[in-house]
Design an enzyme around this catalytic site. Structure first.
Site, PDB file in Angstrom:
ATOM      1  CB  SER A 252       3.008   9.073   6.252  1.00 35.41           C
ATOM      2  OG  SER A 252       2.027  10.030   5.337  1.00 35.41           O
ATOM      3  CB  SER A 253      -1.902  10.944   7.623  1.00 36.63           C
ATOM      4  OG  SER A 253      -1.589  11.200   5.909  1.00 36.63           O
TER       5      SER A 253
ATOM      6  CB  SER B  95     -10.183  11.489  -6.730  1.00 37.93           C
ATOM      7  OG  SER B  95     -11.452  12.454  -6.062  1.00 37.93           O
TER       8      SER B  95
ATOM      9  CE1 TYR C 127      -6.305  14.877  -5.991  1.00 35.02           C
ATOM     10  CE2 TYR C 127      -8.287  15.275  -7.065  1.00 35.02           C
ATOM     11  CZ  TYR C 127      -7.390  14.738  -5.750  1.00 35.02           C
ATOM     12  OH  TYR C 127      -7.643  13.453  -5.179  1.00 35.02           O
TER      13      TYR C 127
ATOM     14  CB  ILE D 139      -0.457   0.512   1.117  1.00 27.13           C
ATOM     15  CG1 ILE D 139      -1.718  -0.945   1.204  1.00 27.13           C
ATOM     16  CG2 ILE D 139      -1.683   0.796   1.028  1.00 27.13           C
ATOM     17  CD1 ILE D 139      -2.393  -1.211   2.386  1.00 27.13           C
TER      18      ILE D 139
ATOM     19  N   GLY E 116      -4.485   6.010   2.965  1.00 21.92           N
ATOM     20  CA  GLY E 116      -3.533   5.006   3.103  1.00 21.92           C
ATOM     21  C   GLY E 116      -3.182   4.134   4.287  1.00 21.92           C
TER      22      GLY E 116
END
Length: 273
Positions: A12-13, A134, A147, A8, A16
């Site tokens: 870190s946040s 997204s 984005y 994965i 995920g």
């Protein structure tokens, strides 16, 4: 039955981190990667609290050498979750093309670097690729030009790759959240500082930020998205597209049934005026 392994990215946040912990609790051997392993503290604390074990490794998705080095240390792989990404708020006239390229490097080419390196292992194990995109990969949104362009590119790439990969036994899926209560969301607030330099776009940007704060007031939790990703990892016949909330399904549905584009334009025009 042997334990299956999932790699994965971006753990870190947010989504995920939650996915790494949820997958480990579900019995997966988790290789949890992040660009800076000095930021692994929250992940390790969450895993310990959940009674789960994760293997944290360094991986910068924008650096091919880093990707190759990380994957070279993986003996077998049953699944890849492309989660690493970065938000970006801006509009073309007021940012450089290099700014746009940087967004594409992280959100599009980063996905390609990791997926390409992982595919030989995934073919060997008849595994699967899950890419967190997204609803911005379905509907272009004001002040999210770069984005959304990156997420559109990921969606098109994976939709095209899916039937080809399937001939080699690899399933490909995209996971499309809407608003998620994470650091990714809080970073949208950084756009407030851009209002002073927004010039002729200031009224539109102000309206967009007000609308976005309202949308995120009822944001989905990373843990809810993670639970759906883990379900998809275990699915016998994983769907290609998974929208993770009723709001995401309603929003994306506007585009998926909008043959002339008028419904989307009518909707997004209200965001900026």
């Amino acid at each position: 039955m042997r334990t299956k392994t999932v790699l994965i990215t971006g753990t870190s946040s947010g989504i995920g981190l939650a996915t790494a912990v949820a997958a480990a609790r579900s019995g997966w051997q988790v290789i949890a990667t992040m660009r800076d392993t000095a930021k692994a503290g929250p992940l390790m604390a969450a895993a310990q609290e959940a009674g789960a074990t994760v293997d944290v490794r360094s991986l910068d998705v924008t650096d091919p050498a880093s990707v190759e080095a990380c994957l070279a240390g993986v003996d077998r792989l049953d699944a890849l979750v492309n989660n690493a990404g970065a938000g970006h708020v801006g509009t073309l006239e007021q940012e450089s093309i290099d700014d746009v390229r940087a967004v594409m490097e992280t959100n599009f080419f980063g996905v390609l670097h990791v997926t390409k390196a992982a595919l030989p292992l995934l073919r060997a194990g008849k595994g699967r690729v899950l890419t967190v995109t997204s609803v911005g990969g379905v509907i272009g949104q004001p002040f999210n030009e770069a984005y959304c362009a990156a997420k559109f590119a990921v969606e098109g790439f994976m939709e095209s790759l899916a039937p080809v990969a399937a001939t080699a036994g690899v399933a490909v899926s995209v996971v499309e959240p809407g608003a998620v209560a994470s650091e990714f969301v809080s970073n949208v607030g950084l756009a407030d500082t851009a209002l002073e330099q927004a010039g002729p776009y200031a009224p539109a940007l102000s309206a967009y930020l007000d609308r976005t704060r309202g949308a995120f007031a009822g944001a989905q939790t990373p843990q809810d998205v993670a639970a759906q990703i883990v379900d998809l990892l275990a699915a016998e016949r994983p769907a290609f597209r998974v929208l993770t909330s009723d709001a995401a399904r309603a929003f994306a549905g506007t585009k998926l049934k909008d043959l002339d584009g008028s419904a989307v334009q009518t909707l997004t025009n209200t965001w900026v005026g």
